[in-house]
Write a protein that holds these residues in place. Structure first.
Motif, mmCIF file in Angstrom:
data_model
loop_
_atom_site.group_PDB
_atom_site.id
_atom_site.type_symbol
_atom_site.label_atom_id
_atom_site.label_comp_id
_atom_site.label_asym_id
_atom_site.label_seq_id
_atom_site.Cartn_x
_atom_site.Cartn_y
_atom_site.Cartn_z
ATOM 1 N N GLY A 229 2.362 -9.591 -2.340
ATOM 2 C CA GLY A 229 2.940 -8.658 -1.377
ATOM 3 C C GLY A 229 4.416 -8.977 -1.224
ATOM 4 N N LYS B 203 2.581 1.365 2.559
ATOM 5 C CA LYS B 203 1.118 1.323 2.465
ATOM 6 C C LYS B 203 0.613 1.943 1.173
ATOM 7 C CE LYS B 203 -2.912 0.713 4.682
ATOM 8 N NZ LYS B 203 -3.863 1.438 3.860
ATOM 9 N N PHE C 43 0.163 -0.400 -1.695
ATOM 10 C CA PHE C 43 -1.026 -1.256 -1.541
ATOM 11 C C PHE C 43 -2.290 -0.463 -1.867
ATOM 12 C CE2 PHE C 43 -4.455 -3.035 1.135
ATOM 13 C CZ PHE C 43 -4.500 -4.316 0.607
ATOM 14 N N VAL D 189 1.519 -3.162 5.667
ATOM 15 C CA VAL D 189 0.289 -3.729 5.103
ATOM 16 C C VAL D 189 0.046 -5.082 5.773
ATOM 17 C CG1 VAL D 189 -0.910 -4.501 3.028
ATOM 18 C CG2 VAL D 189 0.735 -2.610 2.886
ATOM 19 N N ILE E 282 -3.322 -0.378 -5.510
ATOM 20 C CA ILE E 282 -3.694 -1.629 -6.190
ATOM 21 C C ILE E 282 -4.963 -1.450 -7.028
ATOM 22 C CG2 ILE E 282 -4.583 -3.972 -5.813
ATOM 23 C CD1 ILE E 282 -1.564 -3.745 -5.535
ATOM 24 N N ALA F 73 -4.682 -7.634 2.891
ATOM 25 C CA ALA F 73 -4.370 -8.045 1.523
ATOM 26 C C ALA F 73 -5.236 -9.227 1.100
ATOM 27 C CB ALA F 73 -2.887 -8.413 1.420
ATOM 28 N N TYR G 39 2.871 -5.296 -4.755
ATOM 29 C CA TYR G 39 2.991 -4.148 -3.859
ATOM 30 C C TYR G 39 4.081 -4.463 -2.831
ATOM 31 C CZ TYR G 39 0.348 -6.788 -0.337
ATOM 32 O OH TYR G 39 -0.056 -7.741 0.565
#
Length: 219
Positions: free
Chosen positions: A124, A97, A100, A135, A103, A140, A92
């Motif tokens: 990330g 955002k 993410f 994010v 995901i 994460a 990501y």
């Protein structure tokens, strides 16, 4: 794809790169396999792949890495390429955002199409743009822990943690495969050395003794 080869390499592992379009999958691939980065790289159409060979615990491991397109219209094409994959790098963009938030959808697709034992690392990407971060690192990490994934932040542009990400996946795959091979060898060895099944001994000669000497009748 976890094949054992005797010549150029000891193991061949197929890894897929997945995630939304524009998160940097292609540059992660080119950084790892060719140590290159292209600022003007275009979105992947369909599937591309490249390879790199590394050493893991004294064994030569060849990674065959497939870069799957992130656009929705190519998902039907790329789904077939999950087959045979033993590892996945789920990427990501830390500045977007939405990438993410998606995901979980990628995880569902991966688990629908790939082997249940596939090794997954969440990455990330674009830490070189940390001033635009959308994010948070803690979010994460929490997601990775909840889903039992390995996790790293990377920068394909600055070559940060890209090698480490693939080495982490490949090492875990190698250890899983080695453990399975060792278990199979031990099972085979046990079947060869197992004692014969114990049972009751029957002495046939004792039970038939006396029957050999009978009275001969004559006319």
């Amino acid at each position: 794809m976890a094949h054992r080869i005797d010549h150029e390499y000891d193991y061949l592992f197929k890894i897929v790169l997945i995630g939304d379009s524009g998160v940097g999958k292609s540059n992660i691939l080119s950084r790892f396999t060719r140590n290159e980065f292209c600022l003007e790289s275009k979105s992947t159409i369909g599937v591309e792949f490249a390879t790199r060979t590394i050493q893991i615990e004294g064994k030569t491991v060849k990674a065959q890495i497939w870069d799957t397109a992130g656009q929705e219209r190519y998902r039907a094409i790329t789904s077939a390429y999950y087959r045979g994959a033993v590892g996945a790098l789920l990427v990501y963009d830390i500045t977007k955002k939405q990438t993410f938030d998606n995901i979980q959808r990628w995880l569902r697709e991966l688990r629908d199409h790939a082997d249940s034992n596939i090794v997954i690392l969440l990455a990330g990407n674009k830490t070189d743009l940390t001033h635009l971060r959308a994010v948070q690192l803690e979010d994460a990490r929490s997601l990775a822990e909840m889903e039992s994934l390995s996790f790293l932040e990377t920068s394909a542009l600055e070559a940060v943690n890209v090698d480490k990400a693939f080495e982490t996946i490949l090492t875990e795959i190698y250890r899983v495969v080695s453990k399975k091979a060792l278990a199979a060898q031990e099972a085979a060895r046990a079947s060869v050395t197992a004692p014969p099944i114990q049972g009751t001994t029957i002495n046939v000669s004792d039970s038939t003794a006396g029957k050999s000497s009978g009275t001969c009748c004559s006319n």
